[in-house]
Motif scaffolding. Structure first.
Motif, PDB file in Angstrom:
ATOM      1  N   MET A   1      29.584  55.418  24.610  1.00  0.00           N
ATOM      2  CA  MET A   1      31.364  56.090  25.019  1.00  0.00           C
ATOM      3  C   MET A   1      31.547  56.796  26.283  1.00  0.00           C
ATOM      4  O   MET A   1      30.520  58.172  26.280  1.00  0.00           O
ATOM      5  N   LEU A   2      32.246  56.825  27.316  1.00  0.00           N
ATOM      6  CA  LEU A   2      32.320  57.433  28.017  1.00  0.00           C
ATOM      7  C   LEU A   2      33.233  58.621  28.416  1.00  0.00           C
ATOM      8  O   LEU A   2      33.961  58.423  27.597  1.00  0.00           O
ATOM      9  N   GLU A   3      32.443  59.701  28.733  1.00  0.00           N
ATOM     10  CA  GLU A   3      32.598  60.708  28.709  1.00  0.00           C
ATOM     11  C   GLU A   3      33.425  61.470  29.851  1.00  0.00           C
ATOM     12  O   GLU A   3      32.309  61.199  31.190  1.00  0.00           O
ATOM     13  N   GLY A   4      34.065  62.332  29.972  1.00  0.00           N
ATOM     14  CA  GLY A   4      34.628  62.961  30.781  1.00  0.00           C
ATOM     15  C   GLY A   4      35.511  64.187  31.157  1.00  0.00           C
ATOM     16  O   GLY A   4      35.666  64.577  29.824  1.00  0.00           O
ATOM     17  N   LYS A   5      35.951  64.782  31.654  1.00  0.00           N
ATOM     18  CA  LYS A   5      36.253  65.636  31.650  1.00  0.00           C
ATOM     19  C   LYS A   5      37.622  66.494  33.045  1.00  0.00           C
ATOM     20  O   LYS A   5      37.781  65.335  33.481  1.00  0.00           O
ATOM     21  N   LEU A   6      38.474  67.005  32.023  1.00  0.00           N
ATOM     22  CA  LEU A   6      39.938  66.986  32.557  1.00  0.00           C
ATOM     23  C   LEU A   6      39.899  68.096  34.187  1.00  0.00           C
ATOM     24  O   LEU A   6      38.219  68.601  33.727  1.00  0.00           O
ATOM     25  N   ARG A   7      41.145  67.589  34.760  1.00  0.00           N
ATOM     26  CA  ARG A   7      41.018  68.564  35.986  1.00  0.00           C
ATOM     27  C   ARG A   7      41.381  69.062  35.609  1.00  0.00           C
ATOM     28  O   ARG A   7      42.384  69.233  35.392  1.00  0.00           O
ATOM     29  N   ASP A   8      40.807  70.200  36.809  1.00  0.00           N
ATOM     30  CA  ASP A   8      41.633  71.540  37.127  1.00  0.00           C
ATOM     31  C   ASP A   8      42.783  71.806  37.734  1.00  0.00           C
ATOM     32  O   ASP A   8      43.959  72.217  36.866  1.00  0.00           O
ATOM     33  N   SER A   9      42.675  71.454  38.818  1.00  0.00           N
ATOM     34  CA  SER A   9      43.803  70.949  39.743  1.00  0.00           C
ATOM     35  C   SER A   9      44.180  70.126  40.009  1.00  0.00           C
ATOM     36  O   SER A   9      42.520  68.328  39.796  1.00  0.00           O
ATOM     37  N   ILE A  10      44.994  68.925  40.679  1.00  0.00           N
ATOM     38  CA  ILE A  10      44.930  67.918  40.819  1.00  0.00           C
ATOM     39  C   ILE A  10      45.117  67.970  43.021  1.00  0.00           C
ATOM     40  O   ILE A  10      45.372  67.156  43.387  1.00  0.00           O
ATOM     41  N   GLY A  11      45.320  68.909  43.670  1.00  0.00           N
ATOM     42  CA  GLY A  11      45.107  69.360  44.707  1.00  0.00           C
ATOM     43  C   GLY A  11      43.697  68.666  45.297  1.00  0.00           C
ATOM     44  O   GLY A  11      42.584  68.342  45.228  1.00  0.00           O
ATOM     45  N   LYS A  12      43.596  68.119  46.891  1.00  0.00           N
ATOM     46  CA  LYS A  12      42.502  67.507  47.655  1.00  0.00           C
ATOM     47  C   LYS A  12      41.204  68.252  48.146  1.00  0.00           C
ATOM     48  O   LYS A  12      39.981  67.151  47.495  1.00  0.00           O
ATOM     49  N   THR A  13      41.138  69.355  47.239  1.00  0.00           N
ATOM     50  CA  THR A  13      40.280  70.363  47.477  1.00  0.00           C
ATOM     51  C   THR A  13      39.288  70.573  46.217  1.00  0.00           C
ATOM     52  O   THR A  13      38.399  70.272  45.964  1.00  0.00           O
ATOM     53  N   ASN A  14      39.966  70.223  44.874  1.00  0.00           N
ATOM     54  CA  ASN A  14      39.470  70.242  43.900  1.00  0.00           C
ATOM     55  C   ASN A  14      39.162  68.466  43.518  1.00  0.00           C
ATOM     56  O   ASN A  14      37.820  68.411  43.653  1.00  0.00           O
ATOM     57  N   ALA A  15      40.005  67.864  44.027  1.00  0.00           N
ATOM     58  CA  ALA A  15      39.050  66.372  44.307  1.00  0.00           C
ATOM     59  C   ALA A  15      37.786  66.219  45.193  1.00  0.00           C
ATOM     60  O   ALA A  15      37.002  65.710  44.814  1.00  0.00           O
ATOM     61  N   LYS A  16      37.715  67.067  45.860  1.00  0.00           N
ATOM     62  CA  LYS A  16      36.440  66.817  47.364  1.00  0.00           C
ATOM     63  C   LYS A  16      35.616  67.278  46.583  1.00  0.00           C
ATOM     64  O   LYS A  16      34.456  66.915  46.453  1.00  0.00           O
ATOM     65  N   ALA A  17      35.631  68.873  45.683  1.00  0.00           N
ATOM     66  CA  ALA A  17      34.605  68.899  45.426  1.00  0.00           C
ATOM     67  C   ALA A  17      33.554  68.742  44.023  1.00  0.00           C
ATOM     68  O   ALA A  17      32.562  68.165  44.054  1.00  0.00           O
ATOM     69  N   LEU A  18      35.048  67.908  43.157  1.00  0.00           N
ATOM     70  CA  LEU A  18      34.382  67.315  42.419  1.00  0.00           C
ATOM     71  C   LEU A  18      33.197  65.991  42.797  1.00  0.00           C
ATOM     72  O   LEU A  18      32.516  65.629  42.321  1.00  0.00           O
ATOM     73  N   LYS A  19      34.049  64.602  43.665  1.00  0.00           N
ATOM     74  CA  LYS A  19      33.392  63.665  44.751  1.00  0.00           C
ATOM     75  C   LYS A  19      32.021  64.703  45.208  1.00  0.00           C
ATOM     76  O   LYS A  19      30.664  63.667  44.613  1.00  0.00           O
ATOM     77  N   ARG A  20      32.415  65.643  45.673  1.00  0.00           N
ATOM     78  CA  ARG A  20      30.454  66.936  46.441  1.00  0.00           C
ATOM     79  C   ARG A  20      29.327  66.263  45.137  1.00  0.00           C
ATOM     80  O   ARG A  20      28.567  65.751  44.943  1.00  0.00           O
ATOM     81  N   ASP A  21      30.089  66.962  43.535  1.00  0.00           N
ATOM     82  CA  ASP A  21      29.371  66.867  42.266  1.00  0.00           C
ATOM     83  C   ASP A  21      28.679  65.511  42.227  1.00  0.00           C
ATOM     84  O   ASP A  21      28.609  65.635  40.782  1.00  0.00           O
ATOM     85  N   GLY A  22      29.387  64.678  42.048  1.00  0.00           N
ATOM     86  CA  GLY A  22      29.129  63.947  41.803  1.00  0.00           C
ATOM     87  C   GLY A  22      29.776  62.859  40.741  1.00  0.00           C
ATOM     88  O   GLY A  22      30.041  62.222  39.866  1.00  0.00           O
ATOM     89  N   TYR A  23      31.045  63.132  41.220  1.00  0.00           N
ATOM     90  CA  TYR A  23      31.710  62.852  39.629  1.00  0.00           C
ATOM     91  C   TYR A  23      32.909  61.475  39.912  1.00  0.00           C
ATOM     92  O   TYR A  23      32.907  61.696  41.759  1.00  0.00           O
ATOM     93  N   LEU A  24      33.431  61.157  39.957  1.00  0.00           N
ATOM     94  CA  LEU A  24      34.510  59.821  40.183  1.00  0.00           C
ATOM     95  C   LEU A  24      35.681  60.516  39.734  1.00  0.00           C
ATOM     96  O   LEU A  24      36.155  60.459  38.547  1.00  0.00           O
ATOM     97  N   VAL A  25      36.863  60.206  40.098  1.00  0.00           N
ATOM     98  CA  VAL A  25      38.741  60.900  39.990  1.00  0.00           C
ATOM     99  C   VAL A  25      38.662  60.203  39.970  1.00  0.00           C
ATOM    100  O   VAL A  25      39.047  58.655  39.548  1.00  0.00           O
ATOM    101  N   ALA A  26      39.806  60.249  38.426  1.00  0.00           N
ATOM    102  CA  ALA A  26      40.553  58.775  37.403  1.00  0.00           C
ATOM    103  C   ALA A  26      41.758  59.153  37.206  1.00  0.00           C
ATOM    104  O   ALA A  26      41.559  60.762  36.774  1.00  0.00           O
ATOM    105  N   ASN A  27      43.267  58.638  36.737  1.00  0.00           N
ATOM    106  CA  ASN A  27      44.138  58.750  36.475  1.00  0.00           C
ATOM    107  C   ASN A  27      44.304  57.840  35.100  1.00  0.00           C
ATOM    108  O   ASN A  27      43.595  56.745  35.524  1.00  0.00           O
ATOM    109  N   ILE A  28      44.210  58.966  34.068  1.00  0.00           N
ATOM    110  CA  ILE A  28      44.734  57.585  32.989  1.00  0.00           C
ATOM    111  C   ILE A  28      46.664  58.277  32.559  1.00  0.00           C
ATOM    112  O   ILE A  28      47.209  59.117  32.507  1.00  0.00           O
ATOM    113  N   TYR A  29      47.343  57.091  32.151  1.00  0.00           N
ATOM    114  CA  TYR A  29      48.709  57.442  31.965  1.00  0.00           C
ATOM    115  C   TYR A  29      49.011  56.164  31.356  1.00  0.00           C
ATOM    116  O   TYR A  29      47.960  54.776  30.962  1.00  0.00           O
ATOM    117  N   GLY A  30      50.569  55.826  30.310  1.00  0.00           N
ATOM    118  CA  GLY A  30      51.317  54.672  29.715  1.00  0.00           C
ATOM    119  C   GLY A  30      52.414  54.759  29.741  1.00  0.00           C
ATOM    120  O   GLY A  30      52.798  56.379  29.946  1.00  0.00           O
TER     121      GLY A  30
END
Length: 178
Positions: free
Chosen positions: A1-30
Protein backbone atom coordinates in the motif's frame (compact mmCIF):
# COMPACT_ATOMS: atom_id res chain seq x y z
CA UNK A 1 0.00 0.00 0.00
CA UNK A 2 1.15 3.50 -0.82
CA UNK A 3 1.80 5.53 2.33
CA UNK A 4 1.95 9.30 2.54
CA UNK A 5 2.13 12.00 5.14
CA UNK A 6 -0.14 14.93 5.86
CA UNK A 7 1.27 18.34 4.92
CA UNK A 8 1.60 20.85 7.72
CA UNK A 9 0.93 23.89 5.58
CA UNK A 10 -0.01 24.34 1.94
CA UNK A 11 2.37 27.22 1.25
CA UNK A 12 5.01 27.45 -1.46
CA UNK A 13 7.99 27.26 0.92
CA UNK A 14 6.62 24.10 2.54
CA UNK A 15 6.09 22.48 -0.88
CA UNK A 16 9.63 23.40 -1.99
CA UNK A 17 11.10 21.92 1.19
CA UNK A 18 9.17 18.68 0.68
CA UNK A 19 10.30 18.43 -2.97
CA UNK A 20 13.91 18.97 -1.88
CA UNK A 21 13.55 16.06 0.56
CA UNK A 22 12.33 13.74 -2.22
CA UNK A 23 8.59 14.05 -1.71
CA UNK A 24 5.83 14.47 -4.28
CA UNK A 25 3.12 16.98 -3.35
CA UNK A 26 -0.46 15.71 -3.80
CA UNK A 27 -4.06 16.73 -3.16
CA UNK A 28 -6.95 14.34 -2.59
CA UNK A 29 -10.45 15.70 -3.06
CA UNK A 30 -13.98 14.45 -3.55
CA UNK A 31 -17.66 15.18 -3.35
CA UNK A 32 -18.82 15.92 0.18
CA UNK A 33 -15.40 15.30 1.76
CA UNK A 34 -12.70 17.57 3.12
CA UNK A 35 -9.65 18.04 0.87
CA UNK A 36 -6.48 16.29 2.01
CA UNK A 37 -3.13 17.96 1.32
CA UNK A 38 -0.45 15.29 1.50
CA UNK A 39 2.96 14.20 0.21
CA UNK A 40 4.38 10.85 -0.95
CA UNK A 41 7.97 9.69 -1.40
CA UNK A 42 8.57 10.32 -5.13
CA UNK A 43 10.27 7.00 -5.92
CA UNK A 44 7.75 4.94 -3.91
CA UNK A 45 4.88 6.68 -5.72
CA UNK A 46 6.34 6.00 -9.20
CA UNK A 47 7.07 2.33 -8.39
CA UNK A 48 3.56 1.84 -7.01
CA UNK A 49 1.90 3.48 -10.05
CA UNK A 50 3.80 1.23 -12.46
CA UNK A 51 2.95 -1.93 -10.49
CA UNK A 52 -0.75 -1.33 -9.75
CA UNK A 53 -3.31 -3.45 -11.59
CA UNK A 54 -6.51 -1.42 -11.07
CA UNK A 55 -7.52 2.19 -11.62
CA UNK A 56 -8.75 2.49 -8.01
CA UNK A 57 -6.07 1.94 -5.38
CA UNK A 58 -5.74 2.45 -1.60
CA UNK A 59 -3.49 5.05 0.03
CA UNK A 60 -2.69 5.38 3.73
CA UNK A 61 -2.34 8.89 5.10
CA UNK A 62 -1.93 9.68 8.77
CA UNK A 63 -3.29 6.24 9.78
CA UNK A 64 -6.42 6.45 7.58
CA UNK A 65 -6.91 4.38 4.40
CA UNK A 66 -8.67 5.93 1.39
CA UNK A 67 -9.59 4.49 -2.02
CA UNK A 68 -8.49 6.99 -4.69
CA UNK A 69 -8.10 7.46 -8.44
CA UNK A 70 -5.40 9.62 -10.04
CA UNK A 71 -7.09 12.46 -11.91
CA UNK A 72 -4.21 14.64 -13.13
CA UNK A 73 -0.41 14.87 -13.17
CA UNK A 74 1.70 17.99 -13.51
CA UNK A 75 5.06 17.33 -15.15
CA UNK A 76 8.14 19.48 -15.57
CA UNK A 77 8.28 20.40 -19.29
CA UNK A 78 12.07 20.01 -19.49
CA UNK A 79 12.91 17.05 -17.24
CA UNK A 80 9.51 15.25 -17.35
CA UNK A 81 9.65 14.81 -13.56
CA UNK A 82 6.27 14.61 -11.84
CA UNK A 83 5.74 17.80 -9.84
CA UNK A 84 2.22 17.43 -8.47
CA UNK A 85 -0.61 14.87 -8.44
CA UNK A 86 -4.35 15.38 -8.04
CA UNK A 87 -6.33 12.39 -6.78
CA UNK A 88 -10.03 11.91 -6.22
CA UNK A 89 -11.85 9.79 -3.65
CA UNK A 90 -13.41 6.72 -5.29
CA UNK A 91 -16.55 6.46 -3.20
CA UNK A 92 -18.81 3.53 -4.03
CA UNK A 93 -22.41 4.66 -4.51
CA UNK A 94 -21.37 8.13 -5.69
CA UNK A 95 -21.42 8.97 -9.42
CA UNK A 96 -18.41 11.02 -10.53
CA UNK A 97 -16.30 11.84 -13.59
CA UNK A 98 -13.17 9.75 -14.17
CA UNK A 99 -10.55 9.42 -16.90
CA UNK A 100 -10.07 5.84 -18.09
CA UNK A 101 -6.88 4.91 -19.98
CA UNK A 102 -6.98 3.47 -23.51
CA UNK A 103 -4.82 0.45 -24.40
CA UNK A 104 -4.36 -1.10 -27.84
CA UNK A 105 -3.72 -4.66 -28.96
CA UNK A 106 -2.57 -5.98 -32.31
CA UNK A 107 -0.56 -4.47 -35.13
CA UNK A 108 -2.48 -2.34 -37.66
CA UNK A 109 -2.51 -3.31 -41.35
CA UNK A 110 -1.71 0.32 -42.16
CA UNK A 111 1.80 0.03 -40.71
CA UNK A 112 2.78 -2.13 -43.72
CA UNK A 113 1.29 0.50 -46.05
CA UNK A 114 3.58 3.30 -44.78
CA UNK A 115 1.26 4.41 -42.00
CA UNK A 116 1.85 5.49 -38.41
CA UNK A 117 -0.35 4.63 -35.39
CA UNK A 118 -1.44 7.87 -33.65
CA UNK A 119 -3.20 8.28 -30.30
CA UNK A 120 -5.63 11.21 -30.24
CA UNK A 121 -6.81 10.39 -26.71
CA UNK A 122 -4.80 8.40 -24.20
CA UNK A 123 -7.58 8.69 -21.63
CA UNK A 124 -11.36 8.86 -22.13
CA UNK A 125 -13.63 10.83 -19.79
CA UNK A 126 -16.48 8.77 -18.33
CA UNK A 127 -19.19 9.30 -15.73
CA UNK A 128 -20.07 6.37 -13.48
CA UNK A 129 -20.16 4.90 -9.99
CA UNK A 130 -16.79 3.82 -8.59
CA UNK A 131 -18.10 0.25 -8.24
CA UNK A 132 -18.43 -0.18 -12.04
CA UNK A 133 -15.40 1.88 -13.10
CA UNK A 134 -13.47 -0.02 -15.82
CA UNK A 135 -9.67 -0.32 -15.44
CA UNK A 136 -9.14 0.52 -19.12
CA UNK A 137 -10.61 0.38 -22.61
CA UNK A 138 -8.71 -2.23 -24.65
CA UNK A 139 -9.05 -1.66 -28.39
CA UNK A 140 -8.05 -4.08 -31.18
CA UNK A 141 -6.32 -2.01 -33.88
CA UNK A 142 -5.26 -4.92 -36.13
CA UNK A 143 -7.91 -4.06 -38.76
CA UNK A 144 -6.96 -0.35 -39.09
CA UNK A 145 -5.55 0.75 -42.45
CA UNK A 146 -4.16 4.15 -43.47
CA UNK A 147 -6.85 6.81 -42.95
CA UNK A 148 -8.96 4.68 -40.58
CA UNK A 149 -9.65 5.46 -36.93
CA UNK A 150 -11.51 4.18 -33.90
CA UNK A 151 -13.96 6.79 -32.62
CA UNK A 152 -15.61 7.26 -29.23
CA UNK A 153 -18.85 5.76 -30.58
CA UNK A 154 -16.91 2.55 -31.40
CA UNK A 155 -15.96 1.96 -27.75
CA UNK A 156 -17.46 -1.15 -26.14
CA UNK A 157 -20.55 -0.43 -24.03
CA UNK A 158 -20.20 -1.06 -20.30
CA UNK A 159 -23.32 -1.17 -18.12
CA UNK A 160 -23.54 1.85 -15.81
CA UNK A 161 -20.71 3.74 -17.56
CA UNK A 162 -21.46 6.70 -19.84
CA UNK A 163 -18.76 8.28 -21.98
CA UNK A 164 -18.73 12.08 -21.76
CA UNK A 165 -16.70 12.73 -24.95
CA UNK A 166 -18.40 13.57 -28.27
CA UNK A 167 -19.18 10.43 -30.34
CA UNK A 168 -17.26 11.73 -33.38
CA UNK A 169 -13.94 12.22 -31.55
CA UNK A 170 -11.13 9.92 -32.71
CA UNK A 171 -9.28 7.89 -30.08
CA UNK A 172 -6.66 6.08 -32.14
CA UNK A 173 -6.01 5.98 -35.88
CA UNK A 174 -3.49 5.28 -38.61
CA UNK A 175 -2.23 8.22 -40.69
CA UNK A 176 0.06 8.29 -43.70
CA UNK A 177 3.73 8.80 -42.82
CA UNK A 178 5.45 11.77 -44.48
Amino acid sequence: MLEGKLRDSIGKTNAKALKRDGYLVANIYGKGKENIHCAFKRNDFIKYMRAKQTLIFPVKIDGNVYDVVVQEYQKDPVTSDILHVDMMFATKGCVAKYKVPVKVTGSPIGLKNKGVLVFSRKRVAVKCDAAVLPNDYTLDVSSLDVGHAILVRDLPEIAGVSVIEKPSVAIVGVIKAK
